[in-house]
Scaffold this motif. Structure first.
Motif, PDB file in Angstrom:
ATOM      1  N   TYR A  11      30.170  29.889  39.538  1.00 33.08           N
ATOM      2  CA  TYR A  11      31.126  29.336  40.377  1.00 33.08           C
ATOM      3  C   TYR A  11      31.445  30.350  41.651  1.00 33.08           C
ATOM      4  O   TYR A  11      31.783  29.697  42.674  1.00 33.08           O
ATOM      5  CB  TYR A  11      32.521  29.077  39.631  1.00 33.08           C
ATOM      6  CG  TYR A  11      32.445  27.920  38.735  1.00 33.08           C
ATOM      7  CD1 TYR A  11      32.470  26.626  39.464  1.00 33.08           C
ATOM      8  CD2 TYR A  11      32.401  27.738  37.494  1.00 33.08           C
ATOM      9  CE1 TYR A  11      32.494  25.236  38.810  1.00 33.08           C
ATOM     10  CE2 TYR A  11      32.645  26.591  36.863  1.00 33.08           C
ATOM     11  CZ  TYR A  11      32.560  25.354  37.672  1.00 33.08           C
ATOM     12  OH  TYR A  11      32.412  24.172  36.958  1.00 33.08           O
ATOM     13  N   ASN A  15      31.158  29.282  45.292  1.00 32.43           N
ATOM     14  CA  ASN A  15      32.370  29.349  46.184  1.00 32.43           C
ATOM     15  C   ASN A  15      31.713  30.304  47.640  1.00 32.43           C
ATOM     16  O   ASN A  15      32.264  30.025  48.775  1.00 32.43           O
ATOM     17  CB  ASN A  15      33.398  30.291  45.665  1.00 32.43           C
ATOM     18  CG  ASN A  15      34.643  30.643  46.394  1.00 32.43           C
ATOM     19  OD1 ASN A  15      35.015  30.019  47.318  1.00 32.43           O
ATOM     20  ND2 ASN A  15      35.252  31.581  45.822  1.00 32.43           N
ATOM     21  N   GLN A  19      32.027  28.988  51.319  1.00 33.36           N
ATOM     22  CA  GLN A  19      32.562  29.909  52.286  1.00 33.36           C
ATOM     23  C   GLN A  19      31.542  30.266  53.568  1.00 33.36           C
ATOM     24  O   GLN A  19      32.187  30.267  54.662  1.00 33.36           O
ATOM     25  CB  GLN A  19      33.153  31.140  51.512  1.00 33.36           C
ATOM     26  CG  GLN A  19      34.444  30.900  50.982  1.00 33.36           C
ATOM     27  CD  GLN A  19      34.925  32.336  50.329  1.00 33.36           C
ATOM     28  OE1 GLN A  19      34.470  33.291  50.427  1.00 33.36           O
ATOM     29  NE2 GLN A  19      36.097  32.047  49.417  1.00 33.36           N
TER      30      GLN A  19
END
Length: 158
Positions: A11, A15, A19
């Motif tokens: 995860y 992420n 981003q």
């Protein structure tokens, strides 16, 4: 414990990719291809590891060309109303023309945001359920015996 650590790292990677795609587009809006590559890699990693992504993340990625959907930069956003009560938000990708419709109802709650969906708040099935189920059976048995005894008393006349 090792399984949870593996998911956490995966995860974190997802992420980071999300981003990075946002960062690339914010610095140079013409660099859509690099942001598309990051989004495609993000989706590939999530599928390979069979991980569920948050709906807010999935809504920002085009399903057809994997472009990051940012209103005004790579996508257009419109409000649409059908009948009188149902309102929709329509997001159209500028790269491929794919459109998504999202229900725009302030009372609607996603399953992810529902307290019942959270695993921490759910009771284990063995402890609470069996005790409650047993007490319901006892109450039914007592109620049925009481109704039988009252029926026999009314027949006897006493």
């Amino acid at each position: 414990m090792a399984y949870q650590l593996k998911d956490r790292e995966a995860y974190q990677r997802l992420n980071y990719l999300h981003q990075a795609a946002h960062c690339v587009l914010s610095q140079n809006p013409e660099n859509v291809e690099l942001a598309r590559f990051y989004s495609f890699t993000q989706r590939t990693v999530a599928r390979r590891l069979v991980l569920r992504q948050d709906p807010s993340v999935k809504r920002t990625i085009c399903k057809k060309c994997f472009s990051l959907l940012i209103p005004g930069v790579t996508a257009t956003t419109r409000q649409q109303r059908k009948k009188r009560k149902t309102r929709f938000t329509v997001v159209t990708c500028l790269s491929c023309g794919q459109s998504k419709k999202f229900l725009n109802n302030p009372d609607y709650c996603l399953w992810v945001d529902n307290p019942k969906a959270q695993m921490d708040q759910q009771k284990p099935p063995d402890s609470g359920h069996s005790a409650q189920h047993q007490t319901k059976k006892d109450k039914k048995a007592d109620g049925s015996q009481a109704s039988k005894s009252s029926a026999t008393q009314s027949k006897d006349g006493t």
